[in-house]
Motif scaffolding. Structure first.
Motif, PDB file in Angstrom:
ATOM      1  N   ARG A  35      -6.520  -1.282  -2.348  1.00 32.36           N
ATOM      2  CA  ARG A  35      -5.444  -1.678  -1.126  1.00 32.36           C
ATOM      3  C   ARG A  35      -5.500  -3.197  -1.104  1.00 32.36           C
ATOM      4  O   ARG A  35      -4.448  -4.029  -0.565  1.00 32.36           O
ATOM      5  CB  ARG A  35      -5.728  -0.918  -0.089  1.00 32.36           C
ATOM      6  N   LEU A  40       1.305  -2.688  -2.387  1.00 29.17           N
ATOM      7  CA  LEU A  40       0.927  -1.422  -2.961  1.00 29.17           C
ATOM      8  C   LEU A  40       2.004  -0.734  -3.791  1.00 29.17           C
ATOM      9  O   LEU A  40       1.747   0.039  -4.559  1.00 29.17           O
ATOM     10  CB  LEU A  40       0.687  -0.564  -1.659  1.00 29.17           C
ATOM     11  N   ASN A  43       0.879  -1.682  -7.311  1.00 29.24           N
ATOM     12  CA  ASN A  43      -0.593  -1.672  -7.875  1.00 29.24           C
ATOM     13  C   ASN A  43      -0.898  -0.588  -8.191  1.00 29.24           C
ATOM     14  O   ASN A  43      -0.947   0.674  -7.500  1.00 29.24           O
ATOM     15  CB  ASN A  43      -1.124  -1.853  -6.353  1.00 29.24           C
ATOM     16  N   TYR A  46      -4.331   1.354  -7.493  1.00 28.18           N
ATOM     17  CA  TYR A  46      -4.059   1.858  -5.785  1.00 28.18           C
ATOM     18  C   TYR A  46      -3.602   3.261  -6.152  1.00 28.18           C
ATOM     19  O   TYR A  46      -4.169   4.215  -5.716  1.00 28.18           O
ATOM     20  CB  TYR A  46      -3.229   1.112  -4.999  1.00 28.18           C
ATOM     21  N   LYS A  50      -5.747   6.921  -5.549  1.00 32.43           N
ATOM     22  CA  LYS A  50      -5.009   7.821  -4.736  1.00 32.43           C
ATOM     23  C   LYS A  50      -5.064   9.137  -5.608  1.00 32.43           C
ATOM     24  O   LYS A  50      -5.265  10.233  -4.960  1.00 32.43           O
ATOM     25  CB  LYS A  50      -3.750   7.558  -4.159  1.00 32.43           C
TER      26      LYS A  50
END
Length: 155
Positions: A35, A40, A43, A46, A50
């Motif tokens: 982050r 985001l 990204n 990221y 997740k």
């Protein structure tokens, strides 16, 4: 309902504990680090972090579900008269004379390298409820085999 040994139950509890105490904070840290790297929407690091966290949470929930429905088997109350879960069965392939020895365990404890097969496998299903000296026909993907039960013991 999953039948399992106390040892198998304890392994799953330890695995959940490890995932919650070590893996979960590591996944959160990976998300925070990704982050901090900027936008985001573009990204991929990221998104990957997740997704890894979601997979970890899913695995934790599956393991918790398994132990929530687990029934621990008291091996002192088992008999070696017939093949049942936790029985170690030595058998001979009638056709080629090859002998095998497997312990029938729950699906979560199965490990072929240790000689532990799931009670849901075709071989285990064919053996369950039979006695020493019985010859059983087992349907496997390669066809049908005949196995003679040589001995039964409790794991």
């Amino acid at each position: 309902m999953a039948y399992m040994t106390q040892e198998g139950y304890d392994k799953i509890v330890a695995q959940i504990r490890h995932m919650e105490r070590i893996d979960r904070p590591a996944a959160s840290a990976a998300i925070a680090e990704a982050r901090d790297k900027g936008d985001l929407s573009e990204n991929s690091e990221y998104d990957a972090a997740k997704e890894a966290q979601a997979m970890l949470e899913m695995k934790i929930n599956q393991l918790k579900e398994t132990i929530a429905h687990a029934k621990i088997i008291d091996t002192s109350k088992l008999s070696n008269d017939t093949v049942q879960i936790l029985s170690t069965v030595e058998m001979k392939n009638v056709k080629n004379g090859m002998t095998m020895k497997y312990t029938i365990v729950s699906e979560s404890e199965a490990n072929l390298r240790e000689g532990k097969i799931s009670s849901r496998t075709p071989i285990a299903q064919g053996l369950l409820g039979h006695k020493v000296g019985d010859t059983v026909e087992v349907k496997i993907p390669q066809g049908t085999i005949q196995l003679e039960i040589m001995s039964i013991s409790i794991a």
